[in-house]
Enzyme design. Structure first.
Site, mmCIF file in Angstrom:
data_model
loop_
_atom_site.group_PDB
_atom_site.id
_atom_site.type_symbol
_atom_site.label_atom_id
_atom_site.label_comp_id
_atom_site.label_asym_id
_atom_site.label_seq_id
_atom_site.Cartn_x
_atom_site.Cartn_y
_atom_site.Cartn_z
ATOM 1 N N GLU A 195 13.091 0.090 29.686
ATOM 2 C CA GLU A 195 11.786 -0.169 30.283
ATOM 3 C C GLU A 195 11.885 -0.893 31.613
ATOM 4 O OE1 GLU A 195 7.317 -1.529 28.784
ATOM 5 O OE2 GLU A 195 9.039 -1.832 27.467
ATOM 6 N N GLU A 203 -2.894 6.994 20.842
ATOM 7 C CA GLU A 203 -1.588 7.105 21.509
ATOM 8 C C GLU A 203 -1.303 8.546 21.911
ATOM 9 O OE1 GLU A 203 0.417 4.810 22.504
ATOM 10 O OE2 GLU A 203 -0.440 3.039 21.533
ATOM 11 N N ARG A 227 24.508 -9.206 12.852
ATOM 12 C CA ARG A 227 24.657 -8.803 14.256
ATOM 13 C C ARG A 227 24.381 -7.318 14.477
ATOM 14 N NH1 ARG A 227 29.928 -12.322 16.289
ATOM 15 N NH2 ARG A 227 29.022 -14.367 15.816
ATOM 16 N N LYS A 286 5.112 -8.291 29.115
ATOM 17 C CA LYS A 286 6.504 -8.013 29.469
ATOM 18 C C LYS A 286 6.619 -7.189 30.750
ATOM 19 C CE LYS A 286 6.958 -6.217 25.388
ATOM 20 N NZ LYS A 286 5.672 -6.653 24.814
ATOM 21 N N ASN A 328 2.770 2.551 28.497
ATOM 22 C CA ASN A 328 1.922 1.382 28.274
ATOM 23 C C ASN A 328 0.566 1.525 28.941
ATOM 24 O OD1 ASN A 328 3.584 -0.423 26.685
ATOM 25 N ND2 ASN A 328 4.918 -0.515 28.487
ATOM 26 N N HIS A 360 -4.817 -1.441 16.533
ATOM 27 C CA HIS A 360 -4.105 -1.342 17.809
ATOM 28 C C HIS A 360 -4.629 -0.182 18.652
ATOM 29 C CE1 HIS A 360 -0.760 -1.172 20.670
ATOM 30 N NE2 HIS A 360 -0.642 0.114 20.378
ATOM 31 N N ASP A 378 4.373 6.648 18.392
ATOM 32 C CA ASP A 378 4.534 5.517 19.310
ATOM 33 C C ASP A 378 5.637 4.561 18.880
ATOM 34 O OD1 ASP A 378 3.937 3.801 21.481
ATOM 35 O OD2 ASP A 378 2.646 2.582 20.203
ATOM 36 N N ARG A 388 9.473 3.973 31.804
ATOM 37 C CA ARG A 388 8.973 3.739 30.445
ATOM 38 C C ARG A 388 7.697 2.901 30.452
ATOM 39 N NH1 ARG A 388 12.543 2.132 25.045
ATOM 40 N NH2 ARG A 388 10.785 2.235 23.598
ATOM 41 N N LYS A 414 12.115 0.009 20.250
ATOM 42 C CA LYS A 414 11.527 -1.320 20.418
ATOM 43 C C LYS A 414 11.265 -1.941 19.050
ATOM 44 C CE LYS A 414 8.985 -0.932 24.781
ATOM 45 N NZ LYS A 414 7.626 -1.048 25.373
ATOM 46 N N LEU A 426 5.147 3.723 31.776
ATOM 47 C CA LEU A 426 4.013 4.635 31.743
ATOM 48 C C LEU A 426 3.398 4.743 30.350
ATOM 49 C CD1 LEU A 426 5.112 7.595 34.054
ATOM 50 C CD2 LEU A 426 3.994 5.438 34.647
ATOM 51 N N ASN A 455 0.818 -1.211 0.000
ATOM 52 C CA ASN A 455 0.000 0.000 0.000
ATOM 53 C C ASN A 455 0.850 1.258 0.000
ATOM 54 O OD1 ASN A 455 -2.245 -1.651 0.128
ATOM 55 N ND2 ASN A 455 -2.436 -1.508 2.346
ATOM 56 N N HIS A 471 -3.815 -4.794 24.849
ATOM 57 C CA HIS A 471 -3.128 -5.832 24.078
ATOM 58 C C HIS A 471 -3.885 -7.155 24.144
ATOM 59 C CE1 HIS A 471 1.228 -4.114 23.607
ATOM 60 N NE2 HIS A 471 0.417 -3.761 22.629
ATOM 61 N N LYS A 473 7.426 11.037 24.945
ATOM 62 C CA LYS A 473 7.956 9.682 24.869
ATOM 63 C C LYS A 473 9.478 9.701 24.774
ATOM 64 C CE LYS A 473 7.460 5.140 22.888
ATOM 65 N NZ LYS A 473 6.747 4.219 21.981
ATOM 66 N N HIS A 477 -2.392 -0.426 27.667
ATOM 67 C CA HIS A 477 -1.877 -1.511 26.838
ATOM 68 C C HIS A 477 -2.015 -2.891 27.478
ATOM 69 C CE1 HIS A 477 -0.332 1.794 24.523
ATOM 70 N NE2 HIS A 477 0.258 0.993 23.653
ATOM 71 N N GLY A 496 -35.599 8.750 -6.254
ATOM 72 C CA GLY A 496 -35.473 8.459 -7.669
ATOM 73 C C GLY A 496 -36.206 9.497 -8.496
ATOM 74 N N MET A 497 -35.959 9.461 -9.784
ATOM 75 C CA MET A 497 -36.619 10.395 -10.698
ATOM 76 C C MET A 497 -38.133 10.223 -10.654
ATOM 77 S SD MET A 497 -34.662 12.498 -12.455
ATOM 78 C CE MET A 497 -35.573 12.854 -13.961
#
Length: 1640
Positions: free
Chosen positions: A261, A191, A127, A357, A269, A288, A143, A265, A149, A267, A47, A276, A251, A272, A890-891
């Site tokens: 976090e 958010e 890595r 988490k 959430n 979301h 957000d 941090r 994250k 806060l 999109n 979630h 943020k 959430h 309609g007509m």
């Protein structure tokens, strides 16, 4: 040009967040300059790529890159499904394939899914490589892109595998939001609101008041890169950017302090933890931000239940989120309508929350708000499961006991009426006023916003939002900035009060005006009487759209004052509006109310009393002779003086509940702000109800204190008249249930009633409140074992000791707040009482359950109801009312009146012609009105009529509007708004036919311009206003194109005209479907019924119309393969092709004239095995929406299309269904693999039916598919599934599939897909594999040797491939042979004829209502239970045969038969009368030589007006001539010749001269009976129906009852040797040599 004005935000010590507009050149320049690399890879989704990828490619090409640098791009499918292990691996494989190294820079261009996914790839590839976030959605900007994250989803939950990996840059280009759908913008605003709620109250206050401006900012495209530089940035752009930067800054600060976090941090959430969990159940149907929005409210309610957060803050948060079109509860209609919502059980949500988490082991953590702008802790707080469960639960239990907070001292929520008045007075007053106990409602919020925009006052909050500080403006008001309208939403009180307030505005700038407006509903609500009074007083007020409604344009000239007259019958709010503003008029005001009885005088008194508190005394005149008050008020000029503190009186009705708790528990409760000086009638409850029941009551002017007697010692009341306090009767009733003491002296009942009787009277109006409250109390008290008695204006309650009441009652509250709170009082004394719908209290006391626990001291626990209980709760929103009125547009000349009347007769609704309503209202014809007043005035008046009709006739009506109703914006707005809740149907007709009709029509005024010009102008307006289109081409179907067979052109069909039957049938199908009265859908949810659809493969379906009945034999629906259609000019084109909307509309219309079977509308793309271009998504969805507007029942949508397009389509589907399909032709798809299940779940989230098609390589692939389908069927939120394997090897899958299996037919030119089978082939195969055992059917009767029933039914079995047989069983009586046949395991059903139609009844277990009414059985249907038990069901199809033949033959011009004649009074006449009753005939005349037989019929059918007549052709006085004649006597017993003796003479006067109708002769020997011959001679316009036709029709109905399939009528008739003629019942012709008694 890479220069741009940028706002930078620092994060982790680096200014890496760059914000602005139109930044693509700047982004590319910055990345190339600051992040040198050999490879730049931009990853986006399909999109976003279509919108922005080319711009990035162009910008990169403009810069000179080193010879080693590359710019690559990778595009992934849109949606959450890409954010997976597989999706991550695919990107990594691409990077490796293109030899990307550690210096690679990856750019994530997209929303949160892209940012999370690409960030995690960057964190782990080689890595760790550098990456850049370029978010394109508001949600990602504020957000997910900020903070580093990154993550992917797993089947166990969202974001469970990931890493912290900070981007090098985050580029916030707010111009991207201009292409963002409004829903996605709202998604991001969740958010933004969240961040302000936890951090900055000032920012939150701005968000509360500026939602309309923010929406306008994204809906106004910026041209020529305007906004890139500050100098070109509009005010709306600046506002939008400031909101985004402000949210990001918060943020960024939090991330800088706590990157990993560990505390602070947490806060971000807020909302959430629960959000979630909701998202895990509802994704991808709900976004979301939408889930977090609901989560925020629920988590705020958790904080409230803990006593940390006040209801004021919860209310503000709720209103703010709603302002951005976000859901705020699980009962939001957008959630409830989702099948997945059934999975939102408390236990499941708690289980999902375990995997969070933030949790510490098993302890769940939630961010607890303490006020707007602050949190309880600087981290998430541990909250017990029981607290969360109580918030999530739909029901509660109050733990009985003594309130631990006694003596209780509390205030109930403020009165809404007083809140609005006090707020306005304080704003107009001088000085500062602190308003306490203000009710936070939409009206008060709108009032505050408007007064701020008028610069009339300043507002701030104290005490955590509990106190509103108003800095009064002393009546000084200013015109808002140019172009700024004061938006009032749907706040009626605010609109009425502010109309007069706006007249007080003054300005020195010429031409300035104040505009107040509202939402579409507010634009329909009347304001005219108030405007008229103000205009008469000299105010300059203009209507900008509809007369009598908002929006208004008010000149800032001040209010003149002096004498103002206002009609007395108007709303008291109009009166209060003038009273409240009158002190600021230039002259003292005398307000005179004229015209009779004043409405709602107590509210006028309330206004005057509050004005006095603010320093203005209103004087009401009195009659000098009698002393009676007059309706004339004198208001002096002046300025309100604000009291330093104004306590808004508590709501008196709500106060009864805590006071009643004190009464029933023997404790003490004091309610502040309610006392003897209250204007509210319910304030009398304590003295007039509780005190006589034995309570001690102390009431001052401002407080009420109640102390209850010892538990169990409440007294019965005897008689109490509660007319002054009707809402409080529910509270009195629950107390009366436990009142066992004798009434106080003087209150005893003298009629011998028991001593424990409380008789409540004066409450008759309570039957028409939110529910019938009197009945509700009777029904729910009965669950406790309490006896009651209903009275004409009340009820009696007979008290019982508390110990004798039944425990564990589950109380249904009828979505009525008063019922719920009243029974919570009784629950405080009776253990285990469940209040089922706890949230219904939100109407007046949202925090009642929290206050019950925290302020009163009774425990409250959450309860999860069983599904069968909660599903019936009326507190959950349901789909649009199936009785919502239909509006027809309609007509002129399109057939609106005819189709509307026909639809009304079918639905049994009332038809209204808006022109007729207009003429009645104005007492003149439309033509004359236009001649006298002109078109503009007529259009305004016509719009007012429309507005009134929509308001006054919201259900059960077909409303036909004039053809020009769409000429004005106001009327179009009304129609568009109504289309959101009810059907607006555009009747469409060929313009040539309209022109022909209008050449003859004279009742309406002439257009004054060519009809074709009018037609072209209005067509786009009709399209934008309607939700459905009904095509009413009365001309013939066009000639079918010639098909080529063997090189010779053979015409398959000549031009025919749609019969009255086809138009009637299509009207019935269409309006039953669009209203939801009877959606025209196949029974896909029935496990024991297999369903099929025929796949048409004609390029022009008109080629199939002449044999459509043969083609559709046995099927439940018909598939229109739109991708295979070709117009005549393009029929040789084989490449991918897009048929026009007009051609597809014509194809659907043609089908509708020949079949009422549901249509499956399929647009199959090339990649999915069809002929439609893969890249023509826009055109495909234009066709899909066209199909929905034409009321096509099923839309087959490939899930490979854009998710947003599919969801938008689903939002407009009405009562149609979406088949979400996926086709894999590769042969590599494994039915036992995870990929297929993922496709199933995606399809299930988007559609009502899932369709997955693979390719079989061998037999095992079919068995694997069957196992997969069985496994999916066991899922809790399973959907009906079409599972097919392509190819010859996949034919077994077609046999085993049970839902809408696609089938072919030998007559089709080609099969739609390889391996497709016919319906008959599948039935034969099902029999061979043991899934369709053979059955035996019989005809019971005597004599039956010549019956045609065996030929009819056995032919039908053969054609359909069914393994059944039909035999004759001729016996002398209903004896053992028939009993044995009925008991046989092979018995499939039986026909019953003379002489056994009555004798068979004792052998049957159940009769249909029809068989009972007619008193005879002609059909037996065996019904087997799941345990194998057999029940024999007796039915009667004789009446169905009669009714169907009459309906088919009924003249097109007539709508509903009014009067009928039945000749004869035997058994057949009973079926005839029953059929006529079902047809809605108003009167049935019966003629029979034996009068006693006629009288028996009259008594047998009390629901039908049956009248005996003595002479044929002479009707009762005032009676109409019949339009239906049915003869039930043998033909040999009748004659049309007076000379014939001993026969019933049939006079020609039976048929009214020149009339139309239907004549049925149930005899069929000879073919031309005397009655039918007479009709052919004297009643040329009458349709004739022969007895054999009725006989066959009822046989067809029998076949359908036994098999669930339609009988192949034409082919069965051919086998019977009948000629096919153009006859309404389809067959007639040769004389059948059989006796009338020989039934089919």
């Amino acid at each position: 040009m890479s220069s741009a004005d940028i706002q930078k935000v620092s994060i982790l010590g680096k200014e890496s967040i760059h914000c602005g507009f139109h930044l693509i050149p700047y982004i590319v320049n910055t990345v190339l300059t600051a992040l040198p690399s050999s490879t730049y890879v931009i990853v986006t989704d399909i999109n976003i790529a279509s919108l922005h990828l080319v711009a990035f490619q162009t910008a990169f090409k403009k810069h000179t890159l080193s010879s080693k640098a590359r710019f690559l791009n990778y595009v992934v499918p849109p949606g959450e499904t890409s954010k997976s292990r597989e999706g991550k691996a695919e990107i990594e494989d691409y990077l490796l394939l293109n030899a990307s190294t550690r210096d690679t820079v990856i750019l994530a261009l997209g929303g949160g899914v892209i940012g999370d996914l690409v960030g995690f790839v960057a964190a782990t590839f080689m890595r760790g490589v550098r990456f850049v976030q370029i978010p394109t959605t508001l949600l990602a900007m504020v957000d997910s892109s900020v903070g580093g994250k990154t993550a992917i989803d797993t089947p166990h939950g969202k974001n469970l595998i990931g890493a912290f990996w900070q981007p090098e840059y985050i580029f916030i280009d707010a111009a991207f939001l201009e292409t963002l759908p409004a829903r996605e913008f709202s998604n991001g605003m969740a958010e933004v609101v969240k961040t302000a709620a936890i951090w900055n109250e000032d920012e939150f206050s701005a968000l509360e008041s500026r939602s309309a401006e923010l929406f306008a900012a994204i809906q106004t495209p910026s041209k020529d890169n305007s906004g890139r530089m500050v100098a070109t940035r509009s005010a709306a752009q600046q506002l939008l950017l400031s909101v985004i930067v402000g949210s990001i800054s918060v943020k960024a600060h939090i991330v800088t302090v706590d990157e990993r976090e560990t505390g602070l941090r947490n806060l971000v959430n807020f909302g959430h933890t629960i959000g979630h969990a909701i998202e895990a159940v509802l994704t991808p149907s709900m976004l979301h931000g939408e889930c977090v929005s609901v989560g925020m409210i629920l988590e705020a309610e958790v904080a409230r239940s803990l006593g940390v957060l006040g209801q004021v803050a919860v209310g503000r948060l709720t209103r703010c989120l709603k302002a951005y079109n976000l859901p705020v509860s699980l009962s939001d209609s957008r959630i409830v309508r989702l099948p997945a919502a059934r999975g939102l059980g408390v236990e499941r949500l708690l289980d999902i929350m375990k995997i969070d988490k933030k949790n510490s082991g098993a302890q769940k953590k939630i961010v607890i708000l303490s006020r707007i702008g602050a949190t309880y802790e600087q981290k998430a707080t541990v909250v017990a499961d029981s607290v969360i469960a109580k918030t999530l639960s739909e029901a509660v239990v109050v733990v009985p006991g003594v309130p631990s907070k006694s003596p209780v001292r509390m205030a109930t929520p403020g009165s809404k009426s007083i809140s609005n008045r006090a707020l306005l007075l304080a704003a107009l007053g001088k000085g500062t006023c602190r308003l306490k106990n203000l009710l936070h409602s939409d009206d008060t919020q709108v009032m505050m916003n408007a007064l701020q925009e008028l610069k009339g006052a300043r507002f701030s909050w104290e005490d955590g939002g509990e106190t509103l500080v108003v800095h009064g403006g002393e009546g000084s008001l200013s015109v808002p900035p140019a172009g700024k309208e004061v938006y009032l939403g749907n706040a009626g009180t605010a609109a009425r009060f502010l109309t007069t307030v706006c007249t007080l505005v003054q300005s020195a700038t010429p031409g300035e005006r104040t505009v107040i407006t509202g939402n579409a509903r507010m634009k329909q609500r009347p304001i005219g009487p108030l405007v008229d009074a103000l205009r008469t007083n000299g105010s300059d007020i203009e209507y900008k759209e509809s007369q009598g409604c908002l929006p208004l344009s008010v000149a800032p000239a001040g209010l003149k004052g002096a004498r103002i007259q206002l009609a007395a019958s108007v709303s008291s709010q109009y009166v209060s509006s003038i009273l409240l503003c009158a002190p600021y008029a230039r002259e003292p005001v005398t307000l005179e109310l004229t015209g009779g009885q004043v409405i709602s005088q107590p509210y006028i008194d309330m206004t005057i009393a509050i004005m006095k508190t603010f320093g203005i005394d209103v004087v009401r005149e009195v009659d000098q002779a009698t002393g009676a008050p007059l309706d004339v008020y004198h208001i002096p000029a002046g300025v309100y003086t604000n009291p330093p503190l104004y306590n808004i009186e508590s709501d008196a009705s709500s106060a009864t509940y805590p006071l009643a708790v004190a009464a029933i528990t023997g404790t003490t409760c004091t309610i502040m702000n309610i006392g003897s000086s209250s204007l509210q009638g319910d304030a009398r409850f304590a003295k007039e109800v509780l005190e006589p029941m034995g309570c001690k009551v102390v009431q001052t002017e401002t407080e009420t204190t109640v102390t209850g007697p010892p538990i169990g010692q409440l007294k019965a009341l005897g008689t109490v008249d509660m007319e002054p306090m009707t809402d409080a009767f529910l509270t009195a009733s629950v107390l009366a249930a436990v009142a066992t003491g004798a009434p106080s002296k003087g209150r005893e009942l003298a009629d011998g009633s028991r001593l424990t009787t409380t008789r409540i009277i004066g409450i008759a109006n309570q039957r028409v409140k939110e529910c019938n409250r009197i009945q509700a109390m009777i029904d729910q008290l009965a669950k406790f074992g309490v006896e009651t008695k209903e009275l004409e204006d009340g009820l009696e309650v007979y008290g019982k000791p508390i110990s004798e009441l039944k425990e564990g009652a589950s109380i249904h509250c009828y979505d009525d707040h008063r019922v719920a709170m009243a029974f919570s009082v009784l629950a405080s004394a009776v253990r285990g009482t469940i209040i089922e719908e706890k949230r219904c209290v939100e109407k007046t006391w949202p925090n009642w359950w929290d206050d019950l626990e925290n302020k009163i001291g009774l425990g409250v626990e959450g309860v999860e109801l069983p599904v069968h209980v909660s599903s019936t709760s009326t507190s959950r929103p349901v789909d649009a009312d199936v009785s919502a009125s239909v509006v027809i547009i309609g007509m002129r000349g399109s057939g609106k009146t005819f189709i509307g009347q026909l639809a009304a007769s079918i639905l049994d609704w009332q038809f209204l012609d808006a022109d007729a309503v207009f003429e009645e209202k104005h007492q003149t014809g439309v033509r004359d009105f236009v001649h006298q007043h002109g078109w503009p005035t007529f259009r305004d008046a016509e719009t007012v009529v429309l507005q009134e009709l929509l308001a006054e006739k919201p259900t059960g009506h077909i409303i036909s509007l004039g053809g020009g109703i769409v000429e004005t914006p106001a009327a179009r707005s009304l129609l568009q708004t109504y289309a959101e809740r009810g059907p607006v149907v555009h009747i469409k007709r060929d313009i040539d036919e309209i022109v022909s009709y209008l050449g003859e029509e004279t009742a309406r005024p002439a257009y004054g311009e060519p009809i074709l010009d009018v037609f072209k102008r209005r067509q786009p307006w009709f399209a934008e206003c309607c939700s459905y289109v009904f095509v009413n081409n009365t001309g013939g179907l066009e000639s079918a194109e010639e098909s080529v067979a063997g090189g010779t052109a053979v015409p398959l069909q000549s031009t025919t005209h749609p019969s009255s039957t086809s138009l009637r049938n299509e009207t019935e199908r269409f309006f039953n479907h669009v209203t939801g009265s009877k959606p025209n859908l196949a029974l896909t949810a029935m496990d024991d019924k297999r369903t099929y659809f025929l796949s048409l493969t004609y390029p022009d379906v008109k080629q199939a119309l002449s044999h459509i009945e043969d083609l559709t034999t046995g099927v439940d629906a018909i598939e229109l393969r739109v991708d295979l259609l070709r117009s005549y000019d393009d029929h040789v084109k084989l490449e991918p092709y897009i048929p026009s909307v007009e051609y597809v509309t014509d194809q659907i219309t043609s089908l509708r004239r020949r079949t009422t079977l549901p249509i499956v509308f399929t647009v199959r793309t090339v990649s999915q095995g069809g002929r439609f271009p893969d890249d023509a998504e826009k055109e495909a969805f234009e066709l899909f929406h066209t199909a929905l507007r034409l009321a096509v029942e099923y839309i087959d949508v490939e899930i490979s299309w854009t998710e947003g397009q599919i969801k938008n389509l689903a939002a407009h589907k009405g009562h149609s269904q979406i088949i979400a399909s996926w086709h894999d032709w590769s042969g590599k798809m494994q039915w036992d693999g995870k990929g297929v299940e993922a496709k199933y779940r995606l399809a299930a989230s988007m559609g009502d039916i899932v369709k997955i098609v693979g390719k079989a390589n061998d037999l095992n692939d079919n068995l694997a598919l069957h196992r997969f389908a069985q496994r999916m069927r066991l899922l809790p939120d399973s959907k009906p599934m079409i599972g097919i394997n392509m190819g010859i090897e996949g034919q077994l899958s077609r046999i085993l599939n049970s839902t809408l299996s696609p089938v072919s037919h030998p007559l089709l030119p080609t099969k739609a897909a390889p391996g497709q089978l016919s319906f008959a082939q599948i039935q034969s195969a099902l029999h061979l594999i043991g899934q369709s055992p053979s059955q035996r059917f019989y005809l019971f009767g005597n004599p039956i040797a010549h019956s045609m029933s065996p030929t009819l039914h056995n032919t039908a079995f053969e054609i359909l491939g069914l393994p059944h047989t039909y035999d004759l069983l001729q016996t002398d009586s209903v004896g053992e042979e028939i009993r044995a046949a009925l008991a046989s395991p092979e018995f499939g059903g039986a026909s019953v004829t003379i002489p056994f139609k009555l004798d068979i009844i004792p052998l049957l277990d159940l009769l249909s209502p029809e068989a009972e009414a007619i008193g005879a059985v002609n059909t037996i249907v065996p019904r087997r239970g799941t345990d194998g038990s057999l029940m024999l069901y007796g039915d009667n199809t004789d009446w169905l045969g009669i009714m169907q033949c009459i309906r088919s033959a009924w003249p097109n011009a007539a709508l509903k038969p009014d009067t009928a004649l039945v000749i004869g009074a035997g058994g057949t006449s009973r079926a005839a009368i029953y059929a006529l009753g079902r047809l809605g005939v108003n009167a049935v005349y019966i003629y029979n030589r034996t009068r006693s037989s006629v009288q028996a019929l009259v008594e047998a059918f009390p629901g039908v007006k049956v009248e005996a007549i003595d002479t044929l052709g002479r009707w009762p006085q005032g009676g109409r001539s019949p339009s239906i004649v049915i003869s039930t006597v043998p033909a040999s017993a009748t004659t049309a010749d007076l000379k014939v003796k001993n026969a019933l003479y049939l006079p020609s006067s039976i048929f009214a001269a020149g009339s139309e109708g239907v004549v049925v002769d149930m005899a069929y020997k000879p073919a031309e009976t005397p009655l039918l011959v007479l009709a052919s001679k004297v009643a040329k316009n009458w349709k004739r129906v022969r007895g054999v036709e009725v006989l066959l029709e009822q046989g067809y109905r029998q076949f359908n009852l036994w098999t669930g399939r339609q009988c192949p009528k034409r082919l069965a008739a051919l086998r019977l040797g009948l000629l096919i003629v153009d006859h309404p019942c389809f067959v007639a012709g040769t004389l059948l040599q059989a006796d009338r008694s020989q039934s089919t």
